[in-house]
Design a protein around this motif. Structure first.
Motif, short mmCIF file in Angstrom:
data_model
loop_
_atom_site.label_atom_id
_atom_site.label_comp_id
_atom_site.label_asym_id
_atom_site.label_seq_id
_atom_site.Cartn_x
_atom_site.Cartn_y
_atom_site.Cartn_z
N CYS A 116 0.81 -1.21 0.00
CA CYS A 116 0.00 0.00 0.00
C CYS A 116 0.85 1.27 0.00
N ASN A 117 2.08 1.18 0.53
CA ASN A 117 2.90 2.38 0.50
C ASN A 117 3.50 2.56 -0.89
N ARG A 118 3.88 3.77 -1.21
CA ARG A 118 4.35 4.10 -2.55
C ARG A 118 5.58 3.30 -2.96
N PHE A 119 6.50 3.11 -2.03
CA PHE A 119 7.75 2.40 -2.32
C PHE A 119 7.48 0.95 -2.73
N ASN A 120 6.72 0.21 -1.93
CA ASN A 120 6.43 -1.19 -2.24
C ASN A 120 5.54 -1.35 -3.46
N ARG A 121 4.59 -0.42 -3.63
CA ARG A 121 3.72 -0.48 -4.81
C ARG A 121 4.57 -0.31 -6.09
N LYS A 122 5.52 0.61 -6.05
CA LYS A 122 6.39 0.84 -7.21
C LYS A 122 7.27 -0.39 -7.47
N ARG A 123 7.79 -1.01 -6.41
CA ARG A 123 8.59 -2.24 -6.56
C ARG A 123 7.77 -3.34 -7.22
N LEU A 124 6.52 -3.47 -6.82
CA LEU A 124 5.64 -4.49 -7.40
C LEU A 124 5.35 -4.16 -8.87
N GLN A 125 5.06 -2.90 -9.17
CA GLN A 125 4.79 -2.46 -10.54
C GLN A 125 5.97 -2.74 -11.46
N GLN A 126 7.17 -2.49 -10.96
CA GLN A 126 8.38 -2.64 -11.78
C GLN A 126 8.90 -4.07 -11.82
N LEU A 161 -13.23 -5.22 -10.47
CA LEU A 161 -11.82 -5.06 -10.86
C LEU A 161 -11.67 -4.16 -12.08
N SER A 162 -12.61 -4.24 -13.02
CA SER A 162 -12.49 -3.45 -14.25
C SER A 162 -12.62 -1.95 -13.99
N CYS A 163 -13.16 -1.56 -12.85
CA CYS A 163 -13.30 -0.13 -12.52
C CYS A 163 -12.07 0.43 -11.82
N LEU A 164 -11.15 -0.42 -11.42
CA LEU A 164 -9.97 0.04 -10.69
C LEU A 164 -8.88 0.49 -11.65
N PRO A 165 -8.15 1.54 -11.28
CA PRO A 165 -7.00 1.94 -12.10
C PRO A 165 -5.89 0.88 -12.00
N SER A 166 -5.06 0.80 -13.01
CA SER A 166 -3.97 -0.20 -13.02
C SER A 166 -2.99 0.00 -11.88
N SER A 167 -2.97 1.19 -11.29
CA SER A 167 -2.05 1.47 -10.19
C SER A 167 -2.64 1.13 -8.81
N HIS A 168 -3.91 0.70 -8.77
CA HIS A 168 -4.57 0.35 -7.51
C HIS A 168 -3.91 -0.89 -6.91
N THR A 169 -3.74 -0.90 -5.61
CA THR A 169 -3.07 -2.00 -4.92
C THR A 169 -3.67 -3.36 -5.28
N PHE A 223 -5.44 -4.26 -7.88
CA PHE A 223 -5.17 -4.58 -9.28
C PHE A 223 -3.72 -5.05 -9.45
N LEU A 224 -2.79 -4.37 -8.80
CA LEU A 224 -1.37 -4.74 -8.91
C LEU A 224 -1.10 -6.14 -8.37
N LEU A 272 -0.15 -11.90 -9.71
CA LEU A 272 -0.55 -13.31 -9.66
C LEU A 272 -0.77 -13.89 -11.05
N VAL A 273 -1.42 -13.12 -11.93
CA VAL A 273 -1.65 -13.56 -13.31
C VAL A 273 -0.31 -13.76 -14.02
N GLU A 274 0.61 -12.81 -13.83
CA GLU A 274 1.94 -12.91 -14.45
C GLU A 274 2.70 -14.13 -13.95
N ASP A 275 2.39 -14.55 -12.71
CA ASP A 275 3.03 -15.71 -12.11
C ASP A 275 2.26 -17.00 -12.42
N LEU A 276 1.31 -16.91 -13.35
CA LEU A 276 0.48 -18.04 -13.79
C LEU A 276 -0.32 -18.65 -12.65
N ARG A 277 -0.77 -17.81 -11.75
CA ARG A 277 -1.64 -18.24 -10.65
C ARG A 277 -3.09 -17.97 -11.03
N ALA A 278 -4.02 -18.44 -10.20
CA ALA A 278 -5.45 -18.26 -10.46
C ALA A 278 -6.06 -17.32 -9.42
N PRO A 279 -5.95 -15.99 -9.64
CA PRO A 279 -6.49 -15.07 -8.64
C PRO A 279 -8.02 -15.01 -8.67
#
Length: 169
Positions: free
Chosen positions: A75-85, A121-129, A131-132, A137-144
């Motif tokens: 939820c904090n900016r630092f960890n959210r950015k790490r997850l995004q990148q 989920l479709s109403c959330l911005p891509s930067s929402h915690t 959604f990230l 999970l999708v990128e890791d081939l998991r079933a969220p």
């Protein structure tokens, strides 16, 4: 200078967003309660065939959370950015050793994710915690699977599935 982005790309990569939306299931509070009832009352998340991820701030998680949920601190900016990148995994952001170990395992049928009260989920911005976390999970081939209405909706109807600050788990 790069060309201006089209309105479709203003939220980020629309193809990736569509993939995330298509790969994510939903669960309502009653269905989650049924899944939780099938789990022995004293068992931890390790004895289930699904994981429960709480995407709220650590302080909110400590006040109350669904029993057996793992807090993912992004939820904090630092960890959210790490997850995004992609420089941090969800296991890196789990707030407990048990949570980190559970997220590293590949044997989970479902991973149920929730926040405070997201409905769609479709109403959330891509930067929402939320959604990230689901995108990761999708990128890791998991079933969220997203809990519709988040903890607020679940809390109102299913109080017996909560851990308060005084207890752990």
């Amino acid at each position: 200078m790069s060309p201006p982005t089209s309105p479709l790309d203003s939220e980020g990569n629309t193809l990736q967003r569509t993939l995330v939306l298509n790969q994510t299931g939903t669960i309502d509070d009653s269905s989650l309660a049924k899944k939780l009832q099938k789990t022995a009352p004293d068992s931890k998340h390790g004895h289930r065939n699904f994981l429960l991820l709480d995407c709220r701030p650590f302080i909110a998680y400590n006040v109350s959370h669904i029993k057996g949920a793992i807090n993912v601190n992004c939820c904090n900016r630092f960890n959210r950015k790490r997850l995004q990148q992609g420089t941090a995994s969800l296991a890196d952001l789990a707030t407990t050793k048990e949570g980190k170990e559970a997220l590293k395992k590949r044997n989970w049928k479902d991973i149920i994710v929730y926040d405070d009260g997201s409905e769609d989920l479709s109403c959330l911005p891509s930067s929402h915690t939320l959604f990230l976390v689901i995108k990761s999970l999708v990128e890791d081939l998991r079933a969220p699977v997203m809990l519709v209405g988040g903890i607020r909706c679940f809390q109102v109807k299913k109080r017996n599935f909560f851990r308060a600050a005084a207890s752990s788990g």
